[in-house]
Design an enzyme around this catalytic site. Structure first.
Site, mmCIF file in Angstrom:
data_model
loop_
_atom_site.group_PDB
_atom_site.id
_atom_site.type_symbol
_atom_site.label_atom_id
_atom_site.label_comp_id
_atom_site.label_asym_id
_atom_site.label_seq_id
_atom_site.Cartn_x
_atom_site.Cartn_y
_atom_site.Cartn_z
ATOM 1 N N LEU A 162 10.155 -22.523 62.606
ATOM 2 C CA LEU A 162 11.057 -23.037 63.638
ATOM 3 C C LEU A 162 12.219 -23.782 62.998
ATOM 4 O O LEU A 162 12.484 -24.946 63.309
ATOM 5 C CB LEU A 162 10.301 -23.925 64.631
ATOM 6 C CG LEU A 162 10.974 -24.033 66.003
ATOM 7 C CD1 LEU A 162 10.866 -22.721 66.773
ATOM 8 C CD2 LEU A 162 10.368 -25.159 66.817
ATOM 9 N N ILE A 165 17.139 -20.670 62.662
ATOM 10 C CA ILE A 165 17.071 -19.402 63.386
ATOM 11 C C ILE A 165 15.987 -19.470 64.458
ATOM 12 O O ILE A 165 16.223 -19.108 65.618
ATOM 13 C CB ILE A 165 16.814 -18.224 62.423
ATOM 14 C CG1 ILE A 165 17.995 -18.061 61.466
ATOM 15 C CG2 ILE A 165 16.592 -16.934 63.195
ATOM 16 C CD1 ILE A 165 17.802 -16.988 60.418
ATOM 17 N N SER A 184 5.082 -23.768 61.744
ATOM 18 C CA SER A 184 6.151 -24.168 60.843
ATOM 19 C C SER A 184 5.517 -25.041 59.780
ATOM 20 O O SER A 184 4.370 -25.476 59.938
ATOM 21 C CB SER A 184 7.213 -24.941 61.641
ATOM 22 O OG SER A 184 8.495 -24.761 61.106
ATOM 23 N N GLY A 241 13.541 -12.186 58.841
ATOM 24 C CA GLY A 241 13.555 -13.119 57.715
ATOM 25 C C GLY A 241 13.780 -12.394 56.403
ATOM 26 O O GLY A 241 14.914 -12.088 56.020
ATOM 27 N N ARG A 242 12.660 -12.106 55.730
ATOM 28 C CA ARG A 242 12.714 -11.341 54.492
ATOM 29 C C ARG A 242 11.545 -10.360 54.541
ATOM 30 O O ARG A 242 10.481 -10.685 55.076
ATOM 31 C CB ARG A 242 12.560 -12.247 53.250
ATOM 32 C CG ARG A 242 13.809 -13.050 52.909
ATOM 33 C CD ARG A 242 14.873 -12.183 52.267
ATOM 34 N NE ARG A 242 16.084 -12.928 51.946
ATOM 35 C CZ ARG A 242 17.133 -13.043 52.755
ATOM 36 N NH1 ARG A 242 17.112 -12.492 53.952
ATOM 37 N NH2 ARG A 242 18.201 -13.705 52.365
ATOM 38 N N GLU A 271 14.458 -3.107 49.916
ATOM 39 C CA GLU A 271 15.647 -2.520 50.534
ATOM 40 C C GLU A 271 16.521 -1.819 49.502
ATOM 41 O O GLU A 271 16.608 -2.285 48.358
ATOM 42 C CB GLU A 271 16.462 -3.632 51.202
ATOM 43 C CG GLU A 271 15.695 -4.256 52.354
ATOM 44 C CD GLU A 271 16.353 -5.516 52.892
ATOM 45 O OE1 GLU A 271 15.667 -6.250 53.619
ATOM 46 O OE2 GLU A 271 17.530 -5.764 52.588
ATOM 47 N N HIS A 289 19.125 -4.492 57.528
ATOM 48 C CA HIS A 289 19.456 -5.877 57.178
ATOM 49 C C HIS A 289 20.810 -6.253 57.791
ATOM 50 O O HIS A 289 21.710 -6.720 57.113
ATOM 51 C CB HIS A 289 19.489 -6.066 55.645
ATOM 52 C CG HIS A 289 19.214 -7.496 55.234
ATOM 53 N ND1 HIS A 289 18.493 -7.842 54.121
ATOM 54 C CD2 HIS A 289 19.579 -8.667 55.797
ATOM 55 C CE1 HIS A 289 18.408 -9.159 54.035
ATOM 56 N NE2 HIS A 289 19.073 -9.685 55.032
#
Lengths: 325, 311
Positions: A162, A165, A184, A241-242, A271, A289
């Site tokens: 949290l 974003i 979080s 996120g990632r 990626e 992305h």
């Protein structure tokens, strides 16, 4: 070859780089290291540039900035990354060497949150799948091959992370009638949503997980097999996120076998390579992305980077906003 | 009630069909139905219509004992309500139950259009990401949303868009002072003053082609149109021209003038999202709508008050 202009080592490269380079070619000497296959010391000596003349790096997350590279630039004082995340940078080494890292901070939070909502609604309501079927819409027949759509309202949405974003995601979800909860690093006392101490616990109470935390050693594969098991067969995962926040292999396996309901993925472990099993799934929405990539954020980050570099090299505070540390 | 004849014009939702079949004598228009059989025609006392198949004067005439038209959907534009009133035929629809879903889809379409979600999905799935980056897209947060019709759905769209920090303005038949949004007395003025124009009114004689060429020009090359109402709200021929010529920035459409026919030229455009009338397509909403249709049918034939009478 430019002489008096300050050198900037460019890695990645950032999306803004071609425009930035042409706009500021009279202000800086851009060293396009990203285009070279040579290691840094050889690259610099091939251009007769002393490592000690490099005080700043401009990068994004397409290349890693490891400790040995940082150590090889004795005058390096500023590292500008056009990303929010710093998982591609050896941050402890930067701190040790006194290199200031400037990031995009919260600049993209709204765009990324918008995109997360877009993916969430698309996966649940099958918008992209339906768009593909519009061509095949036959008289007397509703498109059969769209998987059943499901309401957004009433869904329990668990936000993983949290931060800037995650907070924007929660704010946008509220009027949809979703029940919002989160996990979080720390509980946020000013926030009205239920807090859970781990991703497994929040997944057990959720229909949808929105993953938007930063990637660190602790959060690597934070969405693992146990979390996906807890989320359940009808569960949906959205990741802005990632890629490495999720155990991608396990996610793909579950999507193929039907042990999870669907996914909206903007990021991947390797990626731009995407697991080929995902390419034919109608309950999966993929994006390259792109969550932060709007014209608005593009121009905004151009201005921020310009102001940050200008203030640094002029050694003067900036009159316009600069990037956060 | 098993002898009461109920007619369905086309298969829509299996659950609805099953539930009607359980309680009444279900006649399926698509399954060898003959209008010439007087016994059958006389036994039909209710018709369950939808957004494609309505109840026009012709159909009403065919069933002399028709007492109830129950619409599986909220729009009654395909029902000849004047004829129904004249013959004292009751009409029900399914309001409220799909308000939220229509608003959710509106926001979903705005995001799909502005952020090119469908194109992104295709870009990755076709292997094009390996060859280069995708384009810059358009930010949604903070934009101005203009809503045509501030009824249930319009208000629900406004509430959601506000969470994206959008400014809201609207046009409707009369201004609503209790709504805290900016009112414009015409659709053209509304279109001139917003980035995203949303059609959220009901279809009547007055609102047919309410989105015409002048409105599209006012919305302009940077503006986009979102329609989850009825296809006839938009002058579709003009829309295709405006999009192809670049006079209008983009459109996301869930409804069309002549479903299931979609103008061919729209398929090639990058700035268009097209969905085959999926607003109200979720399992939850279809079930809720079906339950309302059944409840109205049961109430009527048990001489109880209708739940959601339109007429």
């Amino acid at each position: 070859m430019a002489t008096d202009l300050p050198n900037i080592l460019v890695m990645g490269p950032p999306l803004i780089f071609p425009d930035f380079q042409s706009q500021y070619s009279h202000s800086y000497n851009f060293l396009t290291f990203f285009a070279s296959s040579l290691p840094l010391p050889q690259y610099l000596s091939s251009l007769n540039i002393l490592p000690s003349s490099i005080r700043a790096i401009l990068c994004n997350n397409m290349q890693r900035v490891p400790a040995d590279l940082l150590r090889s630039l004795p005058s390096l004082a500023l590292l500008v990354t056009t990303t929010m995340g710093t998982d591609h940078i050896d941050m402890p080494e930067c701190r040790r060497l006194g290199v200031r890292v400037a990031t995009a901070g919260g600049s993209f939070s709204e765009d990324v949150a918008d995109f997360a909502l877009g993916l969430l609604i698309d996966v649940l309501m099958r918008i992209s799948a339906a768009n593909r079927c519009a061509k095949k819409w036959l008289r007397s027949e509703l498109p059969r091959n769209i998987p059943p759509a499901s309401r957004v309202g009433g869904k329990r949405v668990g936000i993983v992370g949290l931060g800037k974003i995650g907070t924007e995601v929660a704010k946008r979800l509220e009027p949809f009638g979703c029940k919002i909860m989160y996990t979080s690093r720390t509980k946020k006392s000013s926030v009205p949503y239920p807090f859970y101490g781990s991703a497994v616990e929040v997944a057990a109470e959720s229909d949808v997980l929105v993953v938007c935390c930063s990637l660190t050693e602790e959060t690597h594969h934070i969405v693992d097999r146990a979390v996906m098991e807890a989320l359940g067969k009808e569960g949906v995962i959205v990741n802005v996120g990632r890629g490495s926040l999720i155990d991608e292999k396990e996610l793909v396996r579950r999507l193929v076998s039907g042990e999870i309901g669907g996914a909206g993925l903007d990021v991947f472990q390797n990626e731009p390579l995407v697991p080929c099993e995902l390419l034919s799934l109608d309950n999966v929405v993929l994006s390259p992305h792109a969550a932060a990539v709007t014209s608005e954020s593009f121009h905004h980050i151009m201005e921020l980077v310009a102001a940050t570099l200008h203030a640094f090299f002029e050694n003067k505070p900036s009159l316009t906003p600069v990037m956060q540390d | 009630m098993e002898s009461i004849g109920v007619l369905m014009p086309r298969p829509t939702f299996p659950y609805l069909e099953e539930q009607i079949d359980k309680r009444f004598k279900l006649f399926r228009l698509w399954d060898n139905f003959s209008y010439d059989n007087n016994a059958i025609a006389s036994s039909i006392r209710a018709v369950v219509v939808n957004s494609v198949d309505g109840a026009d004067a012709d159909l009403i005439r065919k069933f002399p004992n028709l007492e109830l038209v129950s619409c599986y959907g909220v729009g009654v534009d395909k029902i000849d309500t004047n004829k129904c009133a004249e013959k004292r035929i009751r009409v029900t629809n399914t309001p409220d139950v799909l308000t939220d879903e229509a608003a959710d889809l509106t926001i979903g379409l705005i995001l799909a259009l502005l952020r090119r979600l469908c194109a992104c999905d295709q870009f990755v799935k076709s292997g094009n990401w390996k060859r280069g980056d995708f384009n810059l897209t358009t930010k949604f947060s903070g934009k101005t949303v203009g809503i045509v019709g501030l009824g249930r759905i319009g208000k629900a769209v406004a509430k959601r868009a506000e969470a994206f920090d959008c400014k809201i303005c609207y046009h409707s038949r009369t201004a609503k002072p209790e709504a805290k949004y900016r009112y414009y007395p015409s659709v053209v003025e509304l279109a001139s003053n917003c980035d995203i124009l949303v059609v959220a009114c009901s279809l009547t004689k007055e609102t047919k082609h309410i989105i015409n060429g002048a409105v599209m020009n006012a919305l302009g090359a940077k503006g986009v149109l979102i329609n989850v109402g009825r296809g006839k709200h938009v002058d579709e021929t003009e829309l295709v021209r405006a999009l192809v010529e670049g006079r209008l920035g983009g459109a996301a459409l869930d409804v069309f003038e002549d479903e299931p026919n979609v103008p061919q030229q729209l398929f090639g455009l990058q700035n268009v999202v097209l969905t085959p009338h999926i607003g109200s397509a979720t399992v939850e909403t279809r079930t809720a709508m079906a339950d309302i249709v059944i409840a109205n049918l049961e109430a009527y034939f048990l001489a109880k008050p209708l739940l959601t009478p339109f007429l």
